[in-house]
Design a protein around this motif. Structure first.
Motif, PDB file in Angstrom:
ATOM      1  N   ALA A 246       0.846  -1.195   0.000  1.00  0.00           N
ATOM      2  CA  ALA A 246       0.000   0.000   0.000  1.00  0.00           C
ATOM      3  C   ALA A 246       0.881   1.245   0.000  1.00  0.00           C
ATOM      4  O   ALA A 246       1.956   1.257   0.583  1.00  0.00           O
ATOM      5  CB  ALA A 246      -0.908  -0.017   1.216  1.00  0.00           C
ATOM      6  N   ARG A 247       0.400   2.292  -0.636  1.00  0.00           N
ATOM      7  CA  ARG A 247       1.104   3.581  -0.677  1.00  0.00           C
ATOM      8  C   ARG A 247       0.183   4.631  -0.087  1.00  0.00           C
ATOM      9  O   ARG A 247      -0.869   4.921  -0.637  1.00  0.00           O
ATOM     10  CB  ARG A 247       1.474   3.945  -2.120  1.00  0.00           C
ATOM     11  N   TRP A 248       0.592   5.187   1.053  1.00  0.00           N
ATOM     12  CA  TRP A 248      -0.185   6.212   1.737  1.00  0.00           C
ATOM     13  C   TRP A 248       0.640   7.472   1.851  1.00  0.00           C
ATOM     14  O   TRP A 248       1.871   7.433   1.874  1.00  0.00           O
ATOM     15  CB  TRP A 248      -0.551   5.758   3.143  1.00  0.00           C
ATOM     16  N   CYS A 249      -0.024   8.613   1.935  1.00  0.00           N
ATOM     17  CA  CYS A 249       0.676   9.870   2.196  1.00  0.00           C
ATOM     18  C   CYS A 249      -0.099  10.648   3.250  1.00  0.00           C
ATOM     19  O   CYS A 249      -1.286  10.417   3.467  1.00  0.00           O
ATOM     20  CB  CYS A 249       0.852  10.693   0.920  1.00  0.00           C
ATOM     21  N   GLY A 250       0.592  11.547   3.904  1.00  0.00           N
ATOM     22  CA  GLY A 250      -0.035  12.317   4.969  1.00  0.00           C
ATOM     23  C   GLY A 250       0.345  13.777   4.921  1.00  0.00           C
ATOM     24  O   GLY A 250       1.371  14.148   4.349  1.00  0.00           O
ATOM     25  N   ASP A 251      -0.496  14.584   5.530  1.00  0.00           N
ATOM     26  CA  ASP A 251      -0.230  16.016   5.606  1.00  0.00           C
ATOM     27  C   ASP A 251      -0.981  16.587   6.799  1.00  0.00           C
ATOM     28  O   ASP A 251      -1.919  15.970   7.308  1.00  0.00           O
ATOM     29  CB  ASP A 251      -0.655  16.719   4.326  1.00  0.00           C
ATOM     30  N   ILE A 252      -0.567  17.758   7.221  1.00  0.00           N
ATOM     31  CA  ILE A 252      -1.225  18.479   8.307  1.00  0.00           C
ATOM     32  C   ILE A 252      -1.563  19.878   7.809  1.00  0.00           C
ATOM     33  O   ILE A 252      -0.751  20.515   7.139  1.00  0.00           O
ATOM     34  CB  ILE A 252      -0.316  18.569   9.549  1.00  0.00           C
ATOM     35  N   THR A 253      -2.745  20.335   8.139  1.00  0.00           N
ATOM     36  CA  THR A 253      -3.150  21.700   7.817  1.00  0.00           C
ATOM     37  C   THR A 253      -3.759  22.314   9.069  1.00  0.00           C
ATOM     38  O   THR A 253      -4.012  21.625  10.047  1.00  0.00           O
ATOM     39  CB  THR A 253      -4.147  21.734   6.640  1.00  0.00           C
ATOM     40  N   TYR A 254      -3.962  23.607   9.028  1.00  0.00           N
ATOM     41  CA  TYR A 254      -4.553  24.285  10.176  1.00  0.00           C
ATOM     42  C   TYR A 254      -5.700  25.155   9.719  1.00  0.00           C
ATOM     43  O   TYR A 254      -5.711  25.687   8.617  1.00  0.00           O
ATOM     44  CB  TYR A 254      -3.509  25.102  10.944  1.00  0.00           C
ATOM     45  N   ILE A 255      -6.705  25.245  10.587  1.00  0.00           N
ATOM     46  CA  ILE A 255      -7.956  25.927  10.259  1.00  0.00           C
ATOM     47  C   ILE A 255      -8.225  26.964  11.343  1.00  0.00           C
ATOM     48  O   ILE A 255      -8.289  26.611  12.527  1.00  0.00           O
ATOM     49  CB  ILE A 255      -9.110  24.909  10.204  1.00  0.00           C
ATOM     50  N   PRO A 256      -8.399  28.237  10.966  1.00  0.00           N
ATOM     51  CA  PRO A 256      -8.706  29.234  11.992  1.00  0.00           C
ATOM     52  C   PRO A 256     -10.146  29.067  12.489  1.00  0.00           C
ATOM     53  O   PRO A 256     -11.061  28.833  11.701  1.00  0.00           O
ATOM     54  CB  PRO A 256      -8.519  30.564  11.259  1.00  0.00           C
ATOM     55  N   THR A 257     -10.322  29.154  13.790  1.00  0.00           N
ATOM     56  CA  THR A 257     -11.661  29.090  14.377  1.00  0.00           C
ATOM     57  C   THR A 257     -11.816  30.266  15.333  1.00  0.00           C
ATOM     58  O   THR A 257     -10.842  30.970  15.616  1.00  0.00           O
ATOM     59  CB  THR A 257     -11.890  27.777  15.160  1.00  0.00           C
ATOM     60  N   GLY A 258     -12.991  30.458  15.855  1.00  0.00           N
ATOM     61  CA  GLY A 258     -13.234  31.523  16.815  1.00  0.00           C
ATOM     62  C   GLY A 258     -12.500  31.325  18.133  1.00  0.00           C
ATOM     63  O   GLY A 258     -12.346  32.255  18.919  1.00  0.00           O
ATOM     64  N   GLN A 259     -12.015  30.099  18.363  1.00  0.00           N
ATOM     65  CA  GLN A 259     -11.309  29.791  19.612  1.00  0.00           C
ATOM     66  C   GLN A 259      -9.828  29.507  19.402  1.00  0.00           C
ATOM     67  O   GLN A 259      -9.180  28.957  20.279  1.00  0.00           O
ATOM     68  CB  GLN A 259     -11.975  28.594  20.283  1.00  0.00           C
ATOM     69  N   GLY A 260      -9.300  29.828  18.237  1.00  0.00           N
ATOM     70  CA  GLY A 260      -7.885  29.572  17.944  1.00  0.00           C
ATOM     71  C   GLY A 260      -7.758  28.629  16.766  1.00  0.00           C
ATOM     72  O   GLY A 260      -8.693  28.432  15.997  1.00  0.00           O
ATOM     73  N   TRP A 261      -6.576  28.033  16.622  1.00  0.00           N
ATOM     74  CA  TRP A 261      -6.302  27.143  15.491  1.00  0.00           C
ATOM     75  C   TRP A 261      -6.762  25.727  15.777  1.00  0.00           C
ATOM     76  O   TRP A 261      -6.620  25.221  16.884  1.00  0.00           O
ATOM     77  CB  TRP A 261      -4.808  27.112  15.184  1.00  0.00           C
ATOM     78  N   LEU A 262      -7.325  25.083  14.758  1.00  0.00           N
ATOM     79  CA  LEU A 262      -7.633  23.659  14.792  1.00  0.00           C
ATOM     80  C   LEU A 262      -6.696  23.001  13.792  1.00  0.00           C
ATOM     81  O   LEU A 262      -6.650  23.401  12.622  1.00  0.00           O
ATOM     82  CB  LEU A 262      -9.088  23.401  14.396  1.00  0.00           C
ATOM     83  N   TYR A 263      -5.941  22.018  14.239  1.00  0.00           N
ATOM     84  CA  TYR A 263      -4.992  21.322  13.372  1.00  0.00           C
ATOM     85  C   TYR A 263      -5.605  20.007  12.904  1.00  0.00           C
ATOM     86  O   TYR A 263      -6.194  19.268  13.697  1.00  0.00           O
ATOM     87  CB  TYR A 263      -3.678  21.084  14.111  1.00  0.00           C
ATOM     88  N   LEU A 264      -5.476  19.719  11.614  1.00  0.00           N
ATOM     89  CA  LEU A 264      -6.054  18.537  10.991  1.00  0.00           C
ATOM     90  C   LEU A 264      -4.948  17.743  10.305  1.00  0.00           C
ATOM     91  O   LEU A 264      -4.257  18.266   9.429  1.00  0.00           O
ATOM     92  CB  LEU A 264      -7.115  18.938   9.954  1.00  0.00           C
ATOM     93  N   ALA A 265      -4.782  16.505  10.713  1.00  0.00           N
ATOM     94  CA  ALA A 265      -3.835  15.592  10.067  1.00  0.00           C
ATOM     95  C   ALA A 265      -4.641  14.567   9.282  1.00  0.00           C
ATOM     96  O   ALA A 265      -5.635  14.029   9.783  1.00  0.00           O
ATOM     97  CB  ALA A 265      -2.967  14.895  11.110  1.00  0.00           C
ATOM     98  N   THR A 266      -4.219  14.298   8.058  1.00  0.00           N
ATOM     99  CA  THR A 266      -4.908  13.325   7.216  1.00  0.00           C
ATOM    100  C   THR A 266      -3.928  12.298   6.664  1.00  0.00           C
ATOM    101  O   THR A 266      -2.739  12.578   6.494  1.00  0.00           O
ATOM    102  CB  THR A 266      -5.609  14.000   6.018  1.00  0.00           C
ATOM    103  N   VAL A 267      -4.462  11.115   6.382  1.00  0.00           N
ATOM    104  CA  VAL A 267      -3.718  10.067   5.683  1.00  0.00           C
ATOM    105  C   VAL A 267      -4.562   9.692   4.471  1.00  0.00           C
ATOM    106  O   VAL A 267      -5.758   9.418   4.594  1.00  0.00           O
ATOM    107  CB  VAL A 267      -3.478   8.832   6.578  1.00  0.00           C
TER     108      VAL A 267
END
Length: 84
Positions: free
Chosen positions: A15-36
């Motif tokens: 299997a070949r997987w890749c991952g990344d992390i992004t950040y989303i501004p919210t009213g309470q600060g940053w929400l970080y999202l990691a995906t595979v």
């Protein structure tokens, strides 16, 4: 190991997987999202969110992908940096 082969639809024993992390501004600060993502299908197979960029964020996303797919054969995991 991938030799820049990120083309979808290539079925291999490994299997070949890749991952990344992004950040989303919210009213309470940053929400970080990691995906595979499964490179062959381009589907998100694991994800996690947190209020920090700690190692556990990436690890939780990878664990979620493993629970979803339950790989029996080797997996090659690629990220641009930080996750390995």
């Amino acid at each position: 190991m991938l030799q820049r082969d990120f083309a979808p639809g290539r079925e291999t024993a490994t299997a070949r997987w890749c991952g990344d992390i992004t950040y989303i501004p919210t009213g309470q600060g940053w929400l970080y999202l990691a995906t595979v993502i499964d490179i062959s299908t381009r589907k998100v197979i694991g994800w996690a969110t947190a209020d920090h960029l700690g190692t556990s964020l990436a690890a939780d996303a990878l664990k979620a992908a493993c629970r979803q797919r339950r790989p029996q054969d080797p997996v090659i995991f690629h990220s641009d940096r930080g996750m390995h």
